[in-house]
Design an enzyme around this catalytic site. Structure first.
Site, short mmCIF file in Angstrom:
data_model
loop_
_atom_site.label_atom_id
_atom_site.label_comp_id
_atom_site.label_asym_id
_atom_site.label_seq_id
_atom_site.Cartn_x
_atom_site.Cartn_y
_atom_site.Cartn_z
N TYR A 110 -12.36 -2.10 -3.46
CA TYR A 110 -12.87 -2.13 -2.09
C TYR A 110 -14.40 -2.06 -2.04
CZ TYR A 110 -8.21 -1.71 0.04
OH TYR A 110 -6.92 -1.94 0.47
N GLU A 148 -9.42 -9.75 -8.11
CA GLU A 148 -8.43 -8.67 -7.92
C GLU A 148 -7.30 -8.77 -8.95
OE1 GLU A 148 -7.57 -9.12 -3.73
OE2 GLU A 148 -9.55 -8.33 -3.18
N HIS A 175 -1.91 -5.30 1.25
CA HIS A 175 -3.20 -5.93 0.96
C HIS A 175 -2.94 -7.32 0.41
CE1 HIS A 175 -7.21 -6.72 -0.64
NE2 HIS A 175 -6.57 -7.24 -1.68
N ASN A 194 -1.94 -0.14 7.00
CA ASN A 194 -1.43 -1.44 7.47
C ASN A 194 -0.57 -2.14 6.43
OD1 ASN A 194 -3.49 -2.10 5.77
ND2 ASN A 194 -4.69 -3.26 7.25
N ARG A 237 2.31 -7.03 9.18
CA ARG A 237 1.61 -5.94 9.89
C ARG A 237 2.06 -5.86 11.34
NH1 ARG A 237 -4.17 -7.42 7.07
NH2 ARG A 237 -4.07 -5.97 5.31
N LYS A 278 0.83 -1.20 0.00
CA LYS A 278 0.00 0.00 0.00
C LYS A 278 0.88 1.26 0.00
CE LYS A 278 -3.95 -2.14 2.35
NZ LYS A 278 -4.91 -1.97 3.47
P1 IDP Z 1 -7.88 -6.95 5.08
O1 IDP Z 1 -7.08 -5.88 4.36
O2 IDP Z 1 -7.10 -7.56 6.22
O3 IDP Z 1 -8.47 -7.97 4.15
P2 IDP Z 1 -10.54 -5.76 5.29
O4 IDP Z 1 -11.50 -6.02 6.41
O5 IDP Z 1 -10.86 -6.31 3.93
O6 IDP Z 1 -9.11 -6.21 5.79
O7 IDP Z 1 -10.42 -4.16 5.19
C1 IDP Z 1 -9.78 -3.56 4.09
C2 IDP Z 1 -8.88 -2.46 4.59
O8 IDP Z 1 -9.69 -1.42 5.14
C3 IDP Z 1 -7.94 -2.86 5.71
O9 IDP Z 1 -6.73 -3.44 5.24
C4 IDP Z 1 -7.68 -1.55 6.41
O10 IDP Z 1 -6.60 -0.83 5.83
C5 IDP Z 1 -8.97 -0.78 6.18
N1 IDP Z 1 -9.80 -0.78 7.40
C6 IDP Z 1 -10.43 -1.84 7.95
N2 IDP Z 1 -11.09 -1.46 9.06
C7 IDP Z 1 -10.84 -0.13 9.21
C8 IDP Z 1 -11.26 0.84 10.18
O11 IDP Z 1 -11.99 0.55 11.13
N3 IDP Z 1 -10.81 2.12 9.98
C9 IDP Z 1 -10.01 2.47 8.92
N4 IDP Z 1 -9.60 1.59 8.00
C10 IDP Z 1 -10.02 0.30 8.14
#
Ligand code: IDP
Length: 147
Positions: free
Chosen positions: A49, A126, A115, A112, A102, A9
């Site tokens: 997303y 994707e 992805h 984080n 992470r 990212k």
């Molecule tokens: P993942 O990346 O581990 O698959 P997902 O639940 O698909 O996680 O969420 C996508 C991305 O959205 C996460 O990697 C994170 O960067 C962001 N995200 C998830 N929850 C939050 C939040 O509560 N606040 C801000 N960003 C979030």
């Protein structure tokens, strides 16, 4: 052979982590099939997303992923989708174990570092969103029989 989509990212690119993250997957024994530094458009970000469209952080997520270049990759290997997720660690770096990407490099959930596709269906979706067929390389390394 199973393929997954992984993406460093914008925070990972800014923090010079591309090489480190590629090295982790190479050393693990996975096989790099495609890679490019690219800037994600708003349209691509919203599509990628899409499942989070109704979440309160959707706007912030789209703004962040389009804020600077990402390093998009396709990796191949036995069980690569779930193993890459294990190597990445929990979504929130606060909960990610040390030794995971992470856990070692992230602090905030919104930044984080990486992805990774979470299922065969999302991997296929994707990969085709980010790569054209002619950007994926089918080749064999002699080492492949050892890993
Ligand atoms: P993942 O990346 O581990 O698959 P997902 O639940 O698909 O996680 O969420 C996508 C991305 O959205 C996460 O990697 C994170 O960067 C962001 N995200 C998830 N929850 C939050 C939040 O509560 N606040 C801000 N960003 C979030």
């Amino acid at each position: 052979m199973e393929k997954t989509f992984l993406m460093v990212k914008p925070d990972g690119v800014q923090r010079n982590l591309i090489g480190e993250l590629v090295t982790r997957f190479e050393k693990k024994g996975f096989h790099l099939v495609g890679a490019k530094l690219m800037t994600v458009t708003k349209e691509l970000a919203e599509n990628h997303y899409g499942e989070h469209k109704e979440r309160p952080f959707f706007g912030e997520l789209v703004d962040f992923i389009t804020s600077g270049p990402v390093f998009a990759m396709v990796w191949e290997g036995d069980n690569v989708i779930s193993t890459a997720r294990t190597m990445m660690g929990a979504t929130n770096p606060k909960d990610a174990n040390p030794g995971t990407i992470r856990g070692d490099y992230g602090v905030q959930v919104s930044m984080n570092v990486i992805h990774g596709s979470d299922s065969p269906t999302s991997a296929e979706r994707e990969i085709s969103l980010f790569f054209n067929e002619n950007e994926l390389n089918e080749y064999t390394k002699t080492i492949s029989k050892w890993v």
